[in-house]
Design a protein around this motif. Structure first.
Motif, PDB file in Angstrom:
ATOM      1  N   TRP A   1      27.980 -30.940   1.581  1.00  0.00           N
ATOM      2  CA  TRP A   1      27.796 -32.050   0.619  1.00  0.00           C
ATOM      3  C   TRP A   1      28.977 -32.423  -0.486  1.00  0.00           C
ATOM      4  O   TRP A   1      28.893 -33.127  -1.116  1.00  0.00           O
ATOM      5  N   ASP A   2      29.764 -31.400  -0.618  1.00  0.00           N
ATOM      6  CA  ASP A   2      30.953 -31.355  -1.393  1.00  0.00           C
ATOM      7  C   ASP A   2      32.148 -31.968  -0.906  1.00  0.00           C
ATOM      8  O   ASP A   2      32.979 -31.327  -0.121  1.00  0.00           O
ATOM      9  N   THR A   3      32.214 -33.413  -1.025  1.00  0.00           N
ATOM     10  CA  THR A   3      33.237 -34.050  -0.390  1.00  0.00           C
ATOM     11  C   THR A   3      34.267 -34.695  -1.389  1.00  0.00           C
ATOM     12  O   THR A   3      33.830 -34.622  -2.367  1.00  0.00           O
ATOM     13  N   PRO A   4      35.451 -35.077  -1.001  1.00  0.00           N
ATOM     14  CA  PRO A   4      36.364 -35.372  -2.110  1.00  0.00           C
ATOM     15  C   PRO A   4      36.154 -36.600  -2.665  1.00  0.00           C
ATOM     16  O   PRO A   4      36.466 -36.936  -3.957  1.00  0.00           O
ATOM     17  N   ASP A   5      35.250 -37.478  -1.997  1.00  0.00           N
ATOM     18  CA  ASP A   5      34.766 -38.700  -2.876  1.00  0.00           C
ATOM     19  C   ASP A   5      33.907 -38.467  -3.793  1.00  0.00           C
ATOM     20  O   ASP A   5      33.480 -39.499  -4.764  1.00  0.00           O
ATOM     21  N   VAL A   6      33.368 -37.297  -4.133  1.00  0.00           N
ATOM     22  CA  VAL A   6      32.290 -37.118  -5.194  1.00  0.00           C
ATOM     23  C   VAL A   6      33.099 -36.831  -6.411  1.00  0.00           C
ATOM     24  O   VAL A   6      33.901 -35.977  -6.668  1.00  0.00           O
ATOM     25  N   ASP A   7      32.339 -37.582  -7.586  1.00  0.00           N
ATOM     26  CA  ASP A   7      32.848 -37.320  -8.764  1.00  0.00           C
ATOM     27  C   ASP A   7      32.112 -36.373  -9.637  1.00  0.00           C
ATOM     28  O   ASP A   7      31.034 -36.647 -10.035  1.00  0.00           O
ATOM     29  N   HIS A   8      32.520 -35.111  -9.823  1.00  0.00           N
ATOM     30  CA  HIS A   8      31.595 -34.220 -10.498  1.00  0.00           C
ATOM     31  C   HIS A   8      31.473 -34.394 -11.949  1.00  0.00           C
ATOM     32  O   HIS A   8      30.468 -33.753 -12.346  1.00  0.00           O
ATOM     33  N   TRP A   9      32.229 -35.090 -12.659  1.00  0.00           N
ATOM     34  CA  TRP A   9      32.167 -35.600 -14.021  1.00  0.00           C
ATOM     35  C   TRP A   9      31.476 -36.670 -14.242  1.00  0.00           C
ATOM     36  O   TRP A   9      30.853 -37.003 -15.311  1.00  0.00           O
ATOM     37  N   LYS A  10      30.864 -37.377 -13.179  1.00  0.00           N
ATOM     38  CA  LYS A  10      29.789 -38.551 -13.425  1.00  0.00           C
ATOM     39  C   LYS A  10      28.540 -37.963 -13.788  1.00  0.00           C
ATOM     40  O   LYS A  10      27.944 -37.122 -13.143  1.00  0.00           O
ATOM     41  N   LEU A  11      27.954 -38.760 -14.756  1.00  0.00           N
ATOM     42  CA  LEU A  11      26.489 -38.559 -15.301  1.00  0.00           C
ATOM     43  C   LEU A  11      25.548 -39.705 -14.588  1.00  0.00           C
ATOM     44  O   LEU A  11      25.927 -40.638 -14.842  1.00  0.00           O
ATOM     45  N   GLU A  12      24.718 -39.209 -13.917  1.00  0.00           N
ATOM     46  CA  GLU A  12      23.744 -39.815 -13.166  1.00  0.00           C
ATOM     47  C   GLU A  12      22.648 -39.987 -14.135  1.00  0.00           C
ATOM     48  O   GLU A  12      22.108 -39.292 -14.881  1.00  0.00           O
ATOM     49  N   ALA A  13      22.028 -41.327 -14.166  1.00  0.00           N
ATOM     50  CA  ALA A  13      20.803 -41.537 -14.880  1.00  0.00           C
ATOM     51  C   ALA A  13      19.750 -40.832 -14.424  1.00  0.00           C
ATOM     52  O   ALA A  13      19.390 -40.733 -13.132  1.00  0.00           O
ATOM     53  N   PHE A  14      18.850 -40.468 -15.320  1.00  0.00           N
ATOM     54  CA  PHE A  14      17.671 -39.684 -14.980  1.00  0.00           C
ATOM     55  C   PHE A  14      16.778 -40.498 -14.237  1.00  0.00           C
ATOM     56  O   PHE A  14      16.292 -41.640 -14.590  1.00  0.00           O
ATOM     57  N   ASP A  15      15.924 -39.939 -12.965  1.00  0.00           N
ATOM     58  CA  ASP A  15      15.034 -40.684 -12.318  1.00  0.00           C
ATOM     59  C   ASP A  15      13.762 -39.896 -12.648  1.00  0.00           C
ATOM     60  O   ASP A  15      13.721 -38.789 -12.104  1.00  0.00           O
ATOM     61  N   PRO A  16      12.744 -40.824 -12.972  1.00  0.00           N
ATOM     62  CA  PRO A  16      11.524 -39.972 -13.283  1.00  0.00           C
ATOM     63  C   PRO A  16      10.741 -39.428 -12.147  1.00  0.00           C
ATOM     64  O   PRO A  16       9.975 -38.529 -12.370  1.00  0.00           O
ATOM     65  N   GLN A  17      11.246 -39.667 -10.822  1.00  0.00           N
ATOM     66  CA  GLN A  17      10.747 -38.916  -9.770  1.00  0.00           C
ATOM     67  C   GLN A  17      10.998 -37.529  -9.598  1.00  0.00           C
ATOM     68  O   GLN A  17      10.594 -36.815  -8.989  1.00  0.00           O
ATOM     69  N   TRP A  18      12.120 -37.272 -10.317  1.00  0.00           N
ATOM     70  CA  TRP A  18      12.390 -36.038 -10.409  1.00  0.00           C
ATOM     71  C   TRP A  18      11.606 -35.086 -11.054  1.00  0.00           C
ATOM     72  O   TRP A  18      11.683 -33.737 -10.619  1.00  0.00           O
ATOM     73  N   ASN A  19      10.880 -35.471 -11.841  1.00  0.00           N
ATOM     74  CA  ASN A  19       9.837 -34.807 -12.638  1.00  0.00           C
ATOM     75  C   ASN A  19       8.534 -35.532 -12.756  1.00  0.00           C
ATOM     76  O   ASN A  19       8.404 -36.071 -14.017  1.00  0.00           O
ATOM     77  N   GLU A  20       7.834 -35.643 -11.753  1.00  0.00           N
ATOM     78  CA  GLU A  20       6.560 -36.388 -11.578  1.00  0.00           C
ATOM     79  C   GLU A  20       5.326 -35.534 -12.234  1.00  0.00           C
ATOM     80  O   GLU A  20       4.578 -36.238 -12.840  1.00  0.00           O
ATOM     81  N   GLY A  21       5.405 -34.273 -12.488  1.00  0.00           N
ATOM     82  CA  GLY A  21       4.393 -33.357 -12.926  1.00  0.00           C
ATOM     83  C   GLY A  21       4.377 -33.590 -14.661  1.00  0.00           C
ATOM     84  O   GLY A  21       3.335 -33.239 -15.391  1.00  0.00           O
ATOM     85  N   GLY A  22       5.617 -33.829 -15.142  1.00  0.00           N
ATOM     86  CA  GLY A  22       5.735 -33.959 -16.809  1.00  0.00           C
ATOM     87  C   GLY A  22       5.940 -32.635 -17.307  1.00  0.00           C
ATOM     88  O   GLY A  22       6.132 -31.794 -16.756  1.00  0.00           O
TER      89      GLY A  22
END
Length: 425
Positions: free
Chosen positions: A39-60
């Protein structure tokens, strides 16, 4: 001697590893976990901050957590006006908030609808910024993932209040010019308020801004950092210099020697083990003078006499000062001009000096006459005659002039009479 050898052997075994029964390496091995990651390819930007997705924590959230912050009294009116906007923006992220005007505090807490676990920390930072006079529209930007905040405490860096105020003013500059330059170069928002500096921006910008603020309070002017940041900004545009060291391009400022006040050396007093003699108390002094045994009336009378004497001395001094204005000045003695020694300027010339002068003048005249071929030196003797003879000659001349003046009007009258006779004829 055997212990160091054993350590070396163990280290060698740890690096190389031990062979087990199957002949495979066992134990510690460098790069043991360096396995390929698909999954770690050269085109991946490790410093990029992705927006939080509510599906990641559905239980709350399992537990409720809250933070509370106090605010100063002068912010109460503004917070009342802005609080509906703050409540609505926090409600979108599932955070509840409360404004307590009695205690002077603001509280935020998680609810069942909260999904992002880090949003409560962001809400806590929002309260800190609001309490430190940051405007609400600017403070609400902290809820974004890319925006961070830093509150730099500068109040405890200096003891002298005057120096602190002067150096804090340097951060702002004339009409806020320095603060504006720092904001543009670091990409951060900055607000100087009281004993703190509130900053908002990226981690890189906040790090640079904190250094500028702390150095400014330590008496390093912000203009030095501003110059360095401007140069770095231009160097970053060149891709060839991306992996090079930029120290050769940055300005180097030398410290100037400032004259410091010389500390006066206090002479050490000679050590004596014995304490100084005890000074006599007020009662002891009264006993010596005999005042202790006087009655209250006698003490009052003595005090009044002393006061009266002091008043008389002051009156006499004032009288003397008043009369000093009426004392006539001393007259200077006039020097009699009819004295034998004639004056040269303010100093009298002695007879010996006069004789020396006459001889020198005679010599000069003789020399001049000899050079011209004449032997007439009588004019010099007549000029250098005694002052008495000069006076006589001058008196005689005055008498002759008077006679002439008297004679002239008589002759004029005779002439007029003659003219009249001729006209009659």
């Amino acid at each position: 001697m055997e212990a160091p050898k054993r350590k070396k052997e163990r280290a060698a075994q740890g690096e190389e590893g031990k062979e087990g029964r199957d002949g495979k390496l066992e134990g510690k091995k460098k790069g043991k976990h360096d396995k390929p990651k698909p999954w770690d390819t050269p085109d991946v930007d490790h410093w990029k901050l992705e927006a939080f997705d509510p599906q990641w924590n559905e239980g709350g959230m399992l537990e409720e957590s809250s933070f509370s912050t106090l605010f100063p009294q002068y912010r109460e009116k503004y917070l009342q006006e802005v609080w509906p906007v703050v409540t609505s923006s926090l409600k979108e992220h599932g955070i509840k908030c409360e404004l307590n005007l009695v205690e002077g505090s603001m509280t935020v807490g998680t609810t069942r609808k909260t999904r992002d676990p880090y949003i409560i920390v962001k809400a806590r930072d929002l309260l800190k910024l609001l309490s430190r006079s940051v405007p609400a529209p600017q403070a609400l930007k902290i809820l974004d993932d890319e925006m961070q905040c830093d509150i730099i405490k500068i109040g405890s860096m200096l003891r002298n209040k005057e120096r602190f105020v002067k150096r804090r003013q340097r951060l702002l500059g004339p009409n806020g010019a320095t603060a504006k330059a720092i904001e543009l170069l670091t990409g951060c928002y900055m607000l100087v308020q009281g004993n703190t500096v509130s900053a908002m921006g990226s981690f890189k910008g906040l790090k640079a801004l904190r250094r500028i603020v702390e150095d400014c309070i330590k008496n390093i002017h912000p203009i030095y950092h501003i110059k360095a940041l401007m140069i770095k900004r231009e160097l970053a545009k060149d891709p060839e210099l991306a992996e090079q060291n930029w120290d050769r391009f940055l300005p180097k400022f030398k410290k100037r020697n400032v004259k410091q006040k010389k500390v006066k050396e206090q002479k050490k007093k000679t050590y004596t083990p014995f304490p100084p003699p005890q000074q006599p108390s007020k009662v002891d002094l009264q006993l010596e003078s005999g005042e202790y045994f006087l009655s209250a009336e006698m003490k009052a009378a003595k005090k009044w006499e002393a006061k009266k004497e002091k008043q008389e001395e002051v009156l006499a001094e004032n009288k003397r000062k008043r009369e000093a204005a009426f004392v006539p000045p001393k007259e200077t003695k006039r020097i009699d001009k009819s004295s034998d020694a004639p004056e040269q300027g303010s100093k009298a010339v002695s007879k010996s000096d006069m004789s020396a002068m006459t001889e020198s003048l005679k010599k000069k005249v003789k020399d001049i006459a000899a050079s011209k071929g004449s032997t007439d030196t009588k004019g010099v003797d007549a000029y250098l005659a005694a002052p008495g003879s000069r006076k006589d000659s001058s008196n005689q001349k005055d008498k002759k002039d008077k006679k002439k003046n008297v004679e002239t009007p008589v002759s004029e009258e005779k002439k007029k009479k003659k003219r009249k006779v001729t006209l009659e004829d």
